[in-house]
Design a protein around this motif. Structure first.
Motif, PDB file in Angstrom:
ATOM      1  N   ASP A  10      41.747  38.207 -10.793  1.00 62.99           N
ATOM      2  CA  ASP A  10      42.480  39.331 -11.384  1.00 62.99           C
ATOM      3  C   ASP A  10      43.181  38.959 -12.684  1.00 62.99           C
ATOM      4  O   ASP A  10      43.721  39.831 -13.355  1.00 62.99           O
ATOM      5  CB  ASP A  10      43.550  39.844 -10.410  1.00 62.99           C
ATOM      6  CG  ASP A  10      42.968  40.364  -9.111  1.00 62.99           C
ATOM      7  OD1 ASP A  10      41.931  41.036  -9.149  1.00 62.99           O
ATOM      8  OD2 ASP A  10      43.576  40.079  -8.055  1.00 62.99           O
ATOM      9  N   THR A  11      43.210  37.659 -13.002  1.00 63.92           N
ATOM     10  CA  THR A  11      44.019  37.194 -14.130  1.00 63.92           C
ATOM     11  C   THR A  11      43.175  36.806 -15.335  1.00 63.92           C
ATOM     12  O   THR A  11      41.959  36.619 -15.239  1.00 63.92           O
ATOM     13  CB  THR A  11      44.876  35.985 -13.715  1.00 63.92           C
ATOM     14  OG1 THR A  11      44.022  34.904 -13.360  1.00 63.92           O
ATOM     15  CG2 THR A  11      45.777  36.334 -12.541  1.00 63.92           C
ATOM     16  N   ASP A  12      43.855  36.656 -16.451  1.00 60.49           N
ATOM     17  CA  ASP A  12      43.203  36.169 -17.665  1.00 60.49           C
ATOM     18  C   ASP A  12      43.506  34.675 -17.816  1.00 60.49           C
ATOM     19  O   ASP A  12      44.050  34.053 -16.900  1.00 60.49           O
ATOM     20  CB  ASP A  12      43.658  36.981 -18.885  1.00 60.49           C
ATOM     21  CG  ASP A  12      45.157  36.914 -19.136  1.00 60.49           C
ATOM     22  OD1 ASP A  12      45.836  36.017 -18.580  1.00 60.49           O
ATOM     23  OD2 ASP A  12      45.660  37.753 -19.895  1.00 60.49           O
ATOM     24  N   LEU A  13      43.169  34.107 -18.958  1.00 56.95           N
ATOM     25  CA  LEU A  13      43.384  32.673 -19.169  1.00 56.95           C
ATOM     26  C   LEU A  13      44.853  32.259 -19.108  1.00 56.95           C
ATOM     27  O   LEU A  13      45.171  31.107 -18.829  1.00 56.95           O
ATOM     28  CB  LEU A  13      42.792  32.242 -20.512  1.00 56.95           C
ATOM     29  CG  LEU A  13      41.266  32.232 -20.579  1.00 56.95           C
ATOM     30  CD1 LEU A  13      40.802  31.947 -21.998  1.00 56.95           C
ATOM     31  CD2 LEU A  13      40.693  31.225 -19.608  1.00 56.95           C
ATOM     32  N   ALA A  14      45.752  33.208 -19.353  1.00 61.75           N
ATOM     33  CA  ALA A  14      47.176  32.900 -19.310  1.00 61.75           C
ATOM     34  C   ALA A  14      47.743  32.980 -17.886  1.00 61.75           C
ATOM     35  O   ALA A  14      48.915  32.698 -17.677  1.00 61.75           O
ATOM     36  CB  ALA A  14      47.941  33.847 -20.228  1.00 61.75           C
ATOM     37  N   GLY A  15      46.908  33.399 -16.919  1.00 61.91           N
ATOM     38  CA  GLY A  15      47.372  33.500 -15.540  1.00 61.91           C
ATOM     39  C   GLY A  15      48.109  34.793 -15.235  1.00 61.91           C
ATOM     40  O   GLY A  15      48.767  34.900 -14.201  1.00 61.91           O
ATOM     41  N   ILE A  16      48.002  35.785 -16.133  1.00 62.22           N
ATOM     42  CA  ILE A  16      48.622  37.088 -15.876  1.00 62.22           C
ATOM     43  C   ILE A  16      47.522  38.099 -15.569  1.00 62.22           C
ATOM     44  O   ILE A  16      46.370  37.931 -15.968  1.00 62.22           O
ATOM     45  CB  ILE A  16      49.515  37.556 -17.044  1.00 62.22           C
ATOM     46  CG1 ILE A  16      48.710  37.754 -18.321  1.00 62.22           C
ATOM     47  CG2 ILE A  16      50.642  36.571 -17.288  1.00 62.22           C
ATOM     48  CD1 ILE A  16      49.510  38.358 -19.467  1.00 62.22           C
ATOM     49  N   VAL A  17      47.893  39.148 -14.854  1.00 60.05           N
ATOM     50  CA  VAL A  17      46.908  40.157 -14.477  1.00 60.05           C
ATOM     51  C   VAL A  17      46.352  40.820 -15.736  1.00 60.05           C
ATOM     52  O   VAL A  17      47.110  41.290 -16.595  1.00 60.05           O
ATOM     53  CB  VAL A  17      47.522  41.203 -13.522  1.00 60.05           C
ATOM     54  CG1 VAL A  17      46.564  42.376 -13.309  1.00 60.05           C
ATOM     55  CG2 VAL A  17      47.861  40.554 -12.185  1.00 60.05           C
ATOM     56  N   TYR A  18      45.031  40.829 -15.828  1.00 58.83           N
ATOM     57  CA  TYR A  18      44.325  41.477 -16.929  1.00 58.83           C
ATOM     58  C   TYR A  18      44.629  42.969 -16.882  1.00 58.83           C
ATOM     59  O   TYR A  18      44.611  43.589 -15.815  1.00 58.83           O
ATOM     60  CB  TYR A  18      42.833  41.200 -16.786  1.00 58.83           C
ATOM     61  CG  TYR A  18      41.975  41.781 -17.869  1.00 58.83           C
ATOM     62  CD1 TYR A  18      42.059  41.328 -19.179  1.00 58.83           C
ATOM     63  CD2 TYR A  18      41.063  42.787 -17.577  1.00 58.83           C
ATOM     64  CE1 TYR A  18      41.260  41.861 -20.170  1.00 58.83           C
ATOM     65  CE2 TYR A  18      40.255  43.323 -18.562  1.00 58.83           C
ATOM     66  CZ  TYR A  18      40.359  42.862 -19.864  1.00 58.83           C
ATOM     67  OH  TYR A  18      39.572  43.399 -20.838  1.00 58.83           O
TER      68      TYR A  18
END
Length: 130
Positions: free
Chosen positions: A13-21
């Protein structure tokens, strides 16, 4: 009536930054709407098979207020704000604890087999209002 549906944030569910896309919030609220309708005892597959009726998103107004992170335990709330003969207007939020991370106003249209607007069956509208 406020429906609450839990969701856990997975790595996918996350992007490269570790936050939900950002687009995944729309998936979360879609699943919560489906569960809200299911918990009312409405079988959407049967509704389509017997009456040819389906719900389609007509409009979404979304506010991204704070990021959800990998492994967060979230709650998605769904509440009917207004029900007209052929539309359902909802307010949905994604929360972590008591913090609202995402908020959306969603308008659903009831469509017939020809994909044109149809009136909600009376008993269905009544269930959604209660």
């Amino acid at each position: 009536m406020m429906h609450r549906w839990p969701v856990r944030v997975y790595y996918e569910d996350t992007d490269l930054a570790g936050i939900v896309y950002y687009a995944n919030y729309l998936k979360f609220i879609e699943r919560a709407r489906t569960e809200w309708i299911r918990e009312m005892g409405i079988d959407q597959s049967a509704l389509k098979a017997t009456d040819g009726l389906v719900f389609a998103v007509r409009r979404v107004e979304a506010d991204y207020l704070a990021p959800a992170l990998f492994d967060d335990a979230l709650i998605v709330t769904t509440a009917a704000e207004r029900i007209t003969p052929a539309r359902i207007e909802l307010v949905q939020q994604v929360l972590r604890d008591d913090a609202v991370l995402f908020s959306a106003k969603v308008t659903l249209a009831c469509l017939g087999p020809d994909m044109r607007p149809r009136r909600l069956p009376g008993e269905l509208a009544q269930l959604m209002r209660s």
